[in-house]
Design a protein around this motif. Structure first.
Motif, PDB file in Angstrom:
ATOM      1  N   SER A 172      22.832  -1.371  -4.480  1.00  0.00           N
ATOM      2  CA  SER A 172      23.692  -0.205  -4.699  1.00  0.00           C
ATOM      3  C   SER A 172      24.355  -0.229  -6.065  1.00  0.00           C
ATOM      4  O   SER A 172      24.594   0.817  -6.664  1.00  0.00           O
ATOM      5  CB  SER A 172      24.776  -0.127  -3.611  1.00  0.00           C
ATOM      6  OG  SER A 172      24.206  -0.041  -2.322  1.00  0.00           O
ATOM      7  N   TYR A 173      24.666  -1.442  -6.583  1.00  0.00           N
ATOM      8  CA  TYR A 173      25.415  -1.543  -7.836  1.00  0.00           C
ATOM      9  C   TYR A 173      24.604  -2.149  -8.975  1.00  0.00           C
ATOM     10  O   TYR A 173      25.166  -2.723  -9.912  1.00  0.00           O
ATOM     11  CB  TYR A 173      26.696  -2.348  -7.597  1.00  0.00           C
ATOM     12  CG  TYR A 173      27.685  -1.596  -6.738  1.00  0.00           C
ATOM     13  CD1 TYR A 173      28.456  -0.576  -7.270  1.00  0.00           C
ATOM     14  CD2 TYR A 173      27.812  -1.886  -5.383  1.00  0.00           C
ATOM     15  CE1 TYR A 173      29.340   0.129  -6.477  1.00  0.00           C
ATOM     16  CE2 TYR A 173      28.694  -1.179  -4.579  1.00  0.00           C
ATOM     17  CZ  TYR A 173      29.456  -0.168  -5.131  1.00  0.00           C
ATOM     18  OH  TYR A 173      30.326   0.533  -4.340  1.00  0.00           O
ATOM     19  N   ASP A 174      23.286  -2.019  -8.913  1.00  0.00           N
ATOM     20  CA  ASP A 174      22.421  -2.445 -10.022  1.00  0.00           C
ATOM     21  C   ASP A 174      22.626  -3.899 -10.418  1.00  0.00           C
ATOM     22  O   ASP A 174      22.738  -4.229 -11.606  1.00  0.00           O
ATOM     23  CB  ASP A 174      22.657  -1.543 -11.247  1.00  0.00           C
ATOM     24  CG  ASP A 174      21.676  -0.374 -11.283  1.00  0.00           C
ATOM     25  OD1 ASP A 174      20.924  -0.218 -10.302  1.00  0.00           O
ATOM     26  OD2 ASP A 174      21.658   0.365 -12.271  1.00  0.00           O
ATOM     27  N   ILE A 175      22.677  -4.773  -9.436  1.00  0.00           N
ATOM     28  CA  ILE A 175      22.763  -6.214  -9.660  1.00  0.00           C
ATOM     29  C   ILE A 175      21.475  -6.826  -9.125  1.00  0.00           C
ATOM     30  O   ILE A 175      20.974  -6.404  -8.074  1.00  0.00           O
ATOM     31  CB  ILE A 175      24.000  -6.807  -8.950  1.00  0.00           C
ATOM     32  CG1 ILE A 175      25.275  -6.159  -9.518  1.00  0.00           C
ATOM     33  CG2 ILE A 175      24.060  -8.318  -9.123  1.00  0.00           C
ATOM     34  CD1 ILE A 175      26.543  -6.578  -8.805  1.00  0.00           C
ATOM     35  N   PRO A 176      20.871  -7.809  -9.811  1.00  0.00           N
ATOM     36  CA  PRO A 176      19.582  -8.359  -9.384  1.00  0.00           C
ATOM     37  C   PRO A 176      19.559  -8.759  -7.906  1.00  0.00           C
ATOM     38  O   PRO A 176      20.494  -9.389  -7.417  1.00  0.00           O
ATOM     39  CB  PRO A 176      19.401  -9.581 -10.301  1.00  0.00           C
ATOM     40  CG  PRO A 176      20.175  -9.239 -11.532  1.00  0.00           C
ATOM     41  CD  PRO A 176      21.355  -8.448 -11.066  1.00  0.00           C
ATOM     42  N   ILE A 177      18.481  -8.373  -7.220  1.00  0.00           N
ATOM     43  CA  ILE A 177      18.316  -8.696  -5.806  1.00  0.00           C
ATOM     44  C   ILE A 177      18.021 -10.193  -5.664  1.00  0.00           C
ATOM     45  O   ILE A 177      17.176 -10.732  -6.382  1.00  0.00           O
ATOM     46  CB  ILE A 177      17.155  -7.883  -5.189  1.00  0.00           C
ATOM     47  CG1 ILE A 177      17.418  -6.385  -5.353  1.00  0.00           C
ATOM     48  CG2 ILE A 177      16.968  -8.239  -3.729  1.00  0.00           C
ATOM     49  CD1 ILE A 177      18.624  -5.880  -4.624  1.00  0.00           C
ATOM     50  N   PRO A 178      18.693 -10.898  -4.759  1.00  0.00           N
ATOM     51  CA  PRO A 178      18.463 -12.346  -4.630  1.00  0.00           C
ATOM     52  C   PRO A 178      17.230 -12.658  -3.787  1.00  0.00           C
ATOM     53  O   PRO A 178      16.759 -11.825  -3.009  1.00  0.00           O
ATOM     54  CB  PRO A 178      19.732 -12.816  -3.913  1.00  0.00           C
ATOM     55  CG  PRO A 178      20.128 -11.648  -3.056  1.00  0.00           C
ATOM     56  CD  PRO A 178      19.743 -10.415  -3.851  1.00  0.00           C
ATOM     57  N   VAL A 179      16.721 -13.871  -3.969  1.00  0.00           N
ATOM     58  CA  VAL A 179      15.754 -14.421  -3.012  1.00  0.00           C
ATOM     59  C   VAL A 179      16.561 -15.254  -2.028  1.00  0.00           C
ATOM     60  O   VAL A 179      17.498 -15.957  -2.416  1.00  0.00           O
ATOM     61  CB  VAL A 179      14.675 -15.255  -3.719  1.00  0.00           C
ATOM     62  CG1 VAL A 179      13.801 -14.361  -4.576  1.00  0.00           C
ATOM     63  CG2 VAL A 179      15.275 -16.362  -4.577  1.00  0.00           C
ATOM     64  N   ILE A 180      16.214 -15.153  -0.754  1.00  0.00           N
ATOM     65  CA  ILE A 180      17.101 -15.631   0.309  1.00  0.00           C
ATOM     66  C   ILE A 180      16.423 -16.701   1.150  1.00  0.00           C
ATOM     67  O   ILE A 180      15.293 -16.505   1.628  1.00  0.00           O
ATOM     68  CB  ILE A 180      17.509 -14.458   1.230  1.00  0.00           C
ATOM     69  CG1 ILE A 180      18.062 -13.302   0.388  1.00  0.00           C
ATOM     70  CG2 ILE A 180      18.511 -14.901   2.280  1.00  0.00           C
ATOM     71  CD1 ILE A 180      17.924 -11.960   1.048  1.00  0.00           C
ATOM     72  N   ALA A 181      17.094 -17.828   1.333  1.00  0.00           N
ATOM     73  CA  ALA A 181      16.591 -18.876   2.219  1.00  0.00           C
ATOM     74  C   ALA A 181      16.807 -18.449   3.663  1.00  0.00           C
ATOM     75  O   ALA A 181      17.934 -18.220   4.093  1.00  0.00           O
ATOM     76  CB  ALA A 181      17.327 -20.195   1.945  1.00  0.00           C
ATOM     77  N   ALA A 182      15.708 -18.314   4.420  1.00  0.00           N
ATOM     78  CA  ALA A 182      15.775 -17.864   5.808  1.00  0.00           C
ATOM     79  C   ALA A 182      15.047 -18.862   6.709  1.00  0.00           C
ATOM     80  O   ALA A 182      14.196 -19.633   6.236  1.00  0.00           O
ATOM     81  CB  ALA A 182      15.143 -16.476   5.947  1.00  0.00           C
ATOM     82  N   GLY A 183      15.387 -18.858   7.974  1.00  0.00           N
ATOM     83  CA  GLY A 183      14.737 -19.740   8.937  1.00  0.00           C
ATOM     84  C   GLY A 183      13.296 -19.322   9.187  1.00  0.00           C
ATOM     85  O   GLY A 183      12.985 -18.130   9.229  1.00  0.00           O
ATOM     86  N   ILE A 184      12.428 -20.285   9.395  1.00  0.00           N
ATOM     87  CA  ILE A 184      11.012 -20.018   9.576  1.00  0.00           C
ATOM     88  C   ILE A 184      10.710 -19.144  10.801  1.00  0.00           C
ATOM     89  O   ILE A 184       9.714 -18.405  10.788  1.00  0.00           O
ATOM     90  CB  ILE A 184      10.215 -21.350   9.653  1.00  0.00           C
ATOM     91  CG1 ILE A 184       8.707 -21.105   9.495  1.00  0.00           C
ATOM     92  CG2 ILE A 184      10.515 -22.088  10.937  1.00  0.00           C
ATOM     93  CD1 ILE A 184       8.292 -20.603   8.156  1.00  0.00           C
ATOM     94  N   PRO A 185      11.535 -19.151  11.875  1.00  0.00           N
ATOM     95  CA  PRO A 185      11.220 -18.266  13.013  1.00  0.00           C
ATOM     96  C   PRO A 185      11.154 -16.790  12.627  1.00  0.00           C
ATOM     97  O   PRO A 185      10.394 -16.035  13.235  1.00  0.00           O
ATOM     98  CB  PRO A 185      12.369 -18.531  13.997  1.00  0.00           C
ATOM     99  CG  PRO A 185      12.804 -19.926  13.696  1.00  0.00           C
ATOM    100  CD  PRO A 185      12.667 -20.045  12.211  1.00  0.00           C
TER     101      PRO A 185
END
Length: 555
Positions: A172-185
């Motif tokens: 929404s505010y033009d800030i770089p989208i992060p890559v996110i650590a998520a659980g494998i399930p």
């Protein structure tokens, strides 16, 4: 877009308007505009100044071809006969294994899917929440930080909505989208898993153990993202969602911070993020899990069945981006960085004891900052008071409204006396609550730290609110109403610890069968509701193990 964002941030910088606009309702504009236009708006964030042009394919290739991974591959293969190295077959097998791990793990961030998620989430969020309030000052600092050094976003974890909301806000505010650590399930969910992957999620196994190759691929993957400035990285220092909505002891995140501290970059910026809900979507599910009911496996079918949550209202969400923290500055005097010049960077190395101690300190500091940025709604204050009323009063006689109102205002004053801050929302009603949890003090049995410091801080807070008088030789009570309230608030937890400590045979049984169901609550049949909580039971066991009162045996 950018011009509108800059104007809004300029307003925030004005000290005369900062208090009024500290939290801005993100959904307010969404309700007045087109959802489709928002999803397809111009998105051109300012990248990290040292970032190189890098696609997801380039990123994965850099990981697989790294000297670090080659060294680990040799270590993994070392027990095999020498002739297998000469043929090269074993090395190829390791490469294939590493490639398989990377394909299972890696994200595939694509702007098209970010736009799809933006459109879908706008529909969902407008239905679920009355408002999503974001502190613009924190966003302004985050925007600047993403241009100056690699950024690690570290939110607390209360709901599956957490990581969706953060990416939505940054888009929404033009800030770089992060890559996110998520659980494998989550990766195993049909269609949804691939959407999450293309929205920036990379998936990590819960139980890694001593799998050297997996650790090598994971650490090199994270370090490569940071070194190349590919995107901000987002992970949860607590490791998993809190079932009680209270802070957890840092777990998985400490390992990630340790990996990051070995990166070959000048500095890394940590940004703690405090996410607060009036009501979480998974409240019923979390309550059942606390009573020992196994967590249902994540699936697309289960997600579709849960769509009934759209029929209910969940109040407000507050997302408070904290002040950026420089890892380099925080670690000054705690880590001797010269030692890393003596070892080639490509060689695998285990973090030293001082690095591990510093990582643990950083992780606990992050949790503390998250707590200080948390928001408590008036409903939370009322619920706190209702829980102290006898069950018979609530079920039979009822509690008079004016009494509840007076007590809530009294508790609000106590929060203010303890240093909490209130925000006036657009001049309508006080809904942002105190910034800082005023009831989160005392000796925390579940966290590592100095008990003396905790005790002194608790005494200072009690003195500040007028509950005690501190003399030269003694501490005396001066406000029994406050002390009685706090005693009643803490009593169930003290009782839980006392009851569980009096049952060493059963505790030993659960220590051996830690993953067995039903939980200890089903065995004991206790009446104290905190003692029925599986989280409290695990915290008791963890605290007793840390005190070396109990030993966990694996059989």
């Amino acid at each position: 877009t950018r011009e509108r964002t800059s104007l809004l941030l300029d307003v925030v910088r004005n000290p005369t308007t900062r208090c009024i606009y500290k939290f801005v309702d993100l959904l307010d504009e969404r309700r007045r505009g087109s959802d489709l236009s928002f999803a397809f708006k111009t998105f051109s964030p300012w990248p990290y100044k040292g970032a190189l042009s890098c696609s997801t394919a380039d990123l994965n290739k850099a990981v697989l071809e790294s000297h670090f991974l080659r060294h680990v591959a040799k270590e993994v293969q070392s027990p095999k006969p020498l002739e297998m190295f000469e043929t090269g077959s074993s090395v190829e097998e390791v490469k294939e294994d590493a490639l398989g791990i990377l394909e299972e793990m890696s994200q595939n961030l694509q702007l098209g899917f970010i736009r799809l998620m933006a459109y879908m989430l706008t529909k969902v969020f407008k239905r679920l929440f009355s408002g999503i309030f974001v502190n613009m000052e924190g966003l302004n600092m985050l925007q600047q930080a993403t241009q100056e050094s690699p950024v690690i976003l570290m939110p607390n974890h209360r709901s599956y909505v957490d990581f969706l909301a953060i990416s939505y806000i940054l888009f929404s505010y033009d800030i770089p989208i992060p890559v996110i650590a998520a659980g494998i399930p989550l990766a195993g969910m049909k269609i949804v898993g691939e959407i999450l992957r293309r929205s920036g999620a990379f998936f990590i196994r819960r139980a890694i153990g001593s799998d050297k190759l997996y650790w090598a691929v994971l650490s090199e993957y994270i370090k490569t993202i940071v070194r190349k400035g590919f995107a901000p990285v987002e992970f949860y220092v607590e490791g998993l969602r809190s079932r009680t909505l209270k802070s957890l002891v840092p777990k998985l995140g400490t390992k990630h911070v340790g990996i990051l501290m070995l990166c070959e970059v000048f500095d890394i910026t940590l940004v703690p993020v405090s996410i607060s809900y009036d009501r979480v979507l998974e409240e019923s599910l979390l309550a059942h899990e606390l009573l020992g009911v196994p967590k249902p496996k994540e699936s697309t079918t289960g997600l579709l069945k849960a769509s009934k949550v759209l029929q209910e209202a969940y109040g407000s969400m507050h997302v408070n981006f904290g002040r950026p923290l420089s890892v380099r500055r925080l670690c000054e005097g705690k880590i001797n960085r010269c030692q890393y010049n003596l070892v080639p960077r490509d060689l695998p190395r285990k973090p030293s004891a001082e690095v591990q101690a510093c990582v643990s300190w950083l992780a606990h500091l992050t949790v503390r900052v998250q707590e200080e940025g948390s928001v408590i709604s008036p409903w939370s204050l009322m619920a706190c008071l209702l829980l102290q009323a006898p069950a018979a009063v609530l079920s039979e006689e009822g509690l008079l409204w004016h009494q509840l109102k007076e007590k809530t205002l009294w508790l609000r004053k106590l929060a203010l006396d303890l240093g909490a801050e209130f925000q006036q929302k657009h001049g309508v009603r006080m809904d942002n609550g105190p910034r800082k949890n005023p009831l989160h003090f005392g000796v925390d049995l579940d966290k590592r730290g100095s008990s003396r410091n905790d005790f002194e801080e608790a005494i200072a807070l009690l003195k500040k609110c007028g509950a005690v008088h501190v003399g030269q030789q003694e501490v005396t009570a001066s406000d029994w109403e406050v002390l009685s309230f706090l005693q009643t608030l803490l009593r169930p937890f003290i009782d839980s610890y006392q009851v569980l400590c009096l049952l060493p045979p059963l505790i030993s049984f659960v220590m051996v069968h830690l993953k067995a169901e039903p939980s200890l609550s089903a065995i004991l049949g206790l009446g104290t509701y905190e003692a029925l909580s599986w989280d409290v039971q695990k915290n008791v066991l963890s605290a007793l193990r840390r005190l070396e009162t109990l030993t966990k045996l694996r059989t």
